[in-house]
Write a protein that holds these residues in place. Sequence first.
Motif, PDB file in Angstrom:
ATOM      1  N   GLN A  85       0.826  -1.195   0.000  1.00 53.88           N
ATOM      2  CA  GLN A  85       0.000   0.000   0.000  1.00 53.88           C
ATOM      3  C   GLN A  85       0.868   1.256   0.000  1.00 53.88           C
ATOM      4  O   GLN A  85       0.549   2.254  -0.671  1.00 53.88           O
ATOM      5  N   GLN A  86       1.998   1.209   0.716  1.00 54.26           N
ATOM      6  CA  GLN A  86       2.894   2.357   0.766  1.00 54.26           C
ATOM      7  C   GLN A  86       3.477   2.654  -0.625  1.00 54.26           C
ATOM      8  O   GLN A  86       3.551   3.810  -1.047  1.00 54.26           O
ATOM      9  N   GLN A  87       3.886   1.606  -1.343  1.00 48.28           N
ATOM     10  CA  GLN A  87       4.412   1.796  -2.693  1.00 48.28           C
ATOM     11  C   GLN A  87       3.342   2.395  -3.615  1.00 48.28           C
ATOM     12  O   GLN A  87       3.611   3.305  -4.405  1.00 48.28           O
ATOM     13  N   GLN A  88       2.140   1.871  -3.497  1.00 52.39           N
ATOM     14  CA  GLN A  88       1.050   2.355  -4.342  1.00 52.39           C
ATOM     15  C   GLN A  88       0.754   3.828  -4.059  1.00 52.39           C
ATOM     16  O   GLN A  88       0.638   4.632  -4.991  1.00 52.39           O
ATOM     17  N   ASP A  89       0.631   4.202  -2.785  1.00 58.26           N
ATOM     18  CA  ASP A  89       0.310   5.583  -2.425  1.00 58.26           C
ATOM     19  C   ASP A  89       1.422   6.539  -2.834  1.00 58.26           C
ATOM     20  O   ASP A  89       1.163   7.641  -3.347  1.00 58.26           O
ATOM     21  N   SER A  90       2.666   6.130  -2.603  1.00 56.07           N
ATOM     22  CA  SER A  90       3.801   6.997  -2.899  1.00 56.07           C
ATOM     23  C   SER A  90       3.908   7.291  -4.385  1.00 56.07           C
ATOM     24  O   SER A  90       4.072   8.454  -4.794  1.00 56.07           O
ATOM     25  N   LEU A  91       3.788   6.250  -5.210  1.00 55.72           N
ATOM     26  CA  LEU A  91       3.920   6.454  -6.655  1.00 55.72           C
ATOM     27  C   LEU A  91       2.728   7.218  -7.216  1.00 55.72           C
ATOM     28  O   LEU A  91       2.872   8.052  -8.123  1.00 55.72           O
ATOM     29  N   ALA A  92       1.529   6.960  -6.670  1.00 60.36           N
ATOM     30  CA  ALA A  92       0.340   7.674  -7.129  1.00 60.36           C
ATOM     31  C   ALA A  92       0.456   9.161  -6.806  1.00 60.36           C
ATOM     32  O   ALA A  92       0.153  10.022  -7.647  1.00 60.36           O
ATOM     33  N   ASP A  93       0.913   9.487  -5.595  1.00 61.97           N
ATOM     34  CA  ASP A  93       1.077  10.904  -5.214  1.00 61.97           C
ATOM     35  C   ASP A  93       2.098  11.588  -6.115  1.00 61.97           C
ATOM     36  O   ASP A  93       1.878  12.715  -6.579  1.00 61.97           O
ATOM     37  N   GLU A  94       3.203  10.913  -6.363  1.00 65.66           N
ATOM     38  CA  GLU A  94       4.258  11.488  -7.203  1.00 65.66           C
ATOM     39  C   GLU A  94       3.760  11.738  -8.624  1.00 65.66           C
ATOM     40  O   GLU A  94       3.982  12.810  -9.196  1.00 65.66           O
ATOM     41  N   ALA A  95       3.053  10.745  -9.190  1.00 65.08           N
ATOM     42  CA  ALA A  95       2.572  10.880 -10.569  1.00 65.08           C
ATOM     43  C   ALA A  95       1.523  11.965 -10.695  1.00 65.08           C
ATOM     44  O   ALA A  95       1.564  12.782 -11.625  1.00 65.08           O
ATOM     45  N   HIS A  96       0.598  12.030  -9.765  1.00 63.65           N
ATOM     46  CA  HIS A  96      -0.479  13.015  -9.862  1.00 63.65           C
ATOM     47  C   HIS A  96       0.010  14.423  -9.534  1.00 63.65           C
ATOM     48  O   HIS A  96      -0.519  15.403 -10.065  1.00 63.65           O
ATOM     49  N   ASN A  97       1.013  14.531  -8.684  1.00 62.77           N
ATOM     50  CA  ASN A  97       1.584  15.855  -8.402  1.00 62.77           C
ATOM     51  C   ASN A  97       2.271  16.429  -9.638  1.00 62.77           C
ATOM     52  O   ASN A  97       2.263  17.641  -9.865  1.00 62.77           O
ATOM     53  N   GLU A 125      -4.317  15.619 -11.160  1.00 67.56           N
ATOM     54  CA  GLU A 125      -5.208  14.594 -10.607  1.00 67.56           C
ATOM     55  C   GLU A 125      -5.993  13.843 -11.682  1.00 67.56           C
ATOM     56  O   GLU A 125      -6.226  12.663 -11.582  1.00 67.56           O
ATOM     57  N   GLY A 126      -6.434  14.562 -12.719  1.00 64.36           N
ATOM     58  CA  GLY A 126      -7.269  13.919 -13.736  1.00 64.36           C
ATOM     59  C   GLY A 126      -6.494  13.393 -14.922  1.00 64.36           C
ATOM     60  O   GLY A 126      -7.090  13.057 -15.954  1.00 64.36           O
ATOM     61  N   SER A 127      -5.182  13.265 -14.798  1.00 66.39           N
ATOM     62  CA  SER A 127      -4.337  12.895 -15.935  1.00 66.39           C
ATOM     63  C   SER A 127      -4.312  11.385 -16.149  1.00 66.39           C
ATOM     64  O   SER A 127      -4.031  10.609 -15.224  1.00 66.39           O
ATOM     65  N   TYR A 128      -4.599  10.975 -17.385  1.00 58.11           N
ATOM     66  CA  TYR A 128      -4.505   9.551 -17.733  1.00 58.11           C
ATOM     67  C   TYR A 128      -3.053   9.088 -17.639  1.00 58.11           C
ATOM     68  O   TYR A 128      -2.774   7.983 -17.166  1.00 58.11           O
ATOM     69  N   GLU A 129      -2.118   9.936 -18.097  1.00 57.45           N
ATOM     70  CA  GLU A 129      -0.702   9.586 -18.039  1.00 57.45           C
ATOM     71  C   GLU A 129      -0.256   9.359 -16.592  1.00 57.45           C
ATOM     72  O   GLU A 129       0.543   8.463 -16.308  1.00 57.45           O
ATOM     73  N   ALA A 130      -0.789  10.162 -15.684  1.00 57.67           N
ATOM     74  CA  ALA A 130      -0.441   9.985 -14.269  1.00 57.67           C
ATOM     75  C   ALA A 130      -0.929   8.635 -13.758  1.00 57.67           C
ATOM     76  O   ALA A 130      -0.222   7.950 -12.996  1.00 57.67           O
ATOM     77  N   HIS A 131      -2.131   8.245 -14.176  1.00 51.25           N
ATOM     78  CA  HIS A 131      -2.660   6.951 -13.740  1.00 51.25           C
ATOM     79  C   HIS A 131      -1.777   5.815 -14.249  1.00 51.25           C
ATOM     80  O   HIS A 131      -1.457   4.875 -13.510  1.00 51.25           O
ATOM     81  N   VAL A 132      -1.362   5.894 -15.528  1.00 49.89           N
ATOM     82  CA  VAL A 132      -0.517   4.857 -16.101  1.00 49.89           C
ATOM     83  C   VAL A 132       0.813   4.781 -15.346  1.00 49.89           C
ATOM     84  O   VAL A 132       1.302   3.692 -15.016  1.00 49.89           O
ATOM     85  N   GLU A 133       1.415   5.939 -15.058  1.00 52.02           N
ATOM     86  CA  GLU A 133       2.691   5.963 -14.349  1.00 52.02           C
ATOM     87  C   GLU A 133       2.559   5.448 -12.913  1.00 52.02           C
ATOM     88  O   GLU A 133       3.522   4.922 -12.337  1.00 52.02           O
TER      89      GLU A 133
END
Length: 238
Positions: free
Chosen positions: A166-178, A182-190
Motif C-alpha cells: 500500500q505504501q508503494q502504491q500511495d507513494s507512486l500515485a502521489d508522485e505521478a499526480h503531483n 489529478e485527472g491525468s490519464y498519463e499519471a494513472h498509467v505511471e
Amino acid sequence: MSLSEAKQLSTRLNRPLKSFGDDVALSPGLVDVHCHIRDWEGYHTATRAAAAGGITTLMGMPLNSLPPTTTVDALQQEIEASRKVKLMSDVGLWGGAVPTNTSCDNGMHELQQLLDAGVFGLKAFLAPLPSDAGYATVSPGQLSNAASICGARNKPLLVHSELMTQQQQDSLADEAHNCKGEGSYEAHVESRPGKWEQDAVKVVCELTDRCHMHIVHLSDAGCLDLIQTTKEKLRMDK
C-alpha cells in the motif's frame, strides 16, 4: 453468419429460413463471468439489465456483496437475497479468498466448505485494497493455499494480479499526480507500473500446477510471454 451462408445452411438442412431484418442480431445467450452485483442495485435490476443486452447468465463477484462472499453464511445470505426477487437471467456466484480463510487450519476448512457449498470458484486480490473495501488482500503464500484447495475440487482461482505494498502504491500515485495532475490519464498509467503486474502474474503462473488459474484485468503486454510460456509448458506436461 452472412445471409448467403444462412440460405445455404437452410437448404442443406432442409429447414425454413426466418429473417429478422437488418436491425436485429440473433446470437446465443452470453455469459458475463465477471459481474459486480451491488446490494443497492439488487438482483432483479442486474439480471433485467443483463437480459436486455442478450446476457443470460451472470457470475457475481464476491467483493461488492454485504457481507462479502467469503463464508458459507455470507453465501447463504446472497442466495436468499436472490430468491426474494424475480430473476431475469441465470446467476452463479464466485467465492472470495481472503487472509481469514487462507492462513490457518480453521480458516482453510471454512474455505473448503465455501467451495463445497456451491460457489463456482474463488476470487483473490494480490493488490492492496482500500481499508473500507470490506475485502482483504492475500499474500502469495495464502494464494498458494487457496490454489491447493481449489485444485482438490477442480475449481478455478481468479486473481487480480498486481503485487506491491500500500505504501508503494500511495507513494507512486502521489508522485505521478503531483507531476501530471489529478485527472491525468498519463499519471494513472505511471502510478501502476507494469512490473507490479508482471511480478504478480509470475506468482499466478507458478501455481498453475495446483489448479486452473485465471488472471483478471490483464493490462501489461509484458506479461504475455510469461503466460504463453506457462501455457505451452502445461500442454507439454499433459
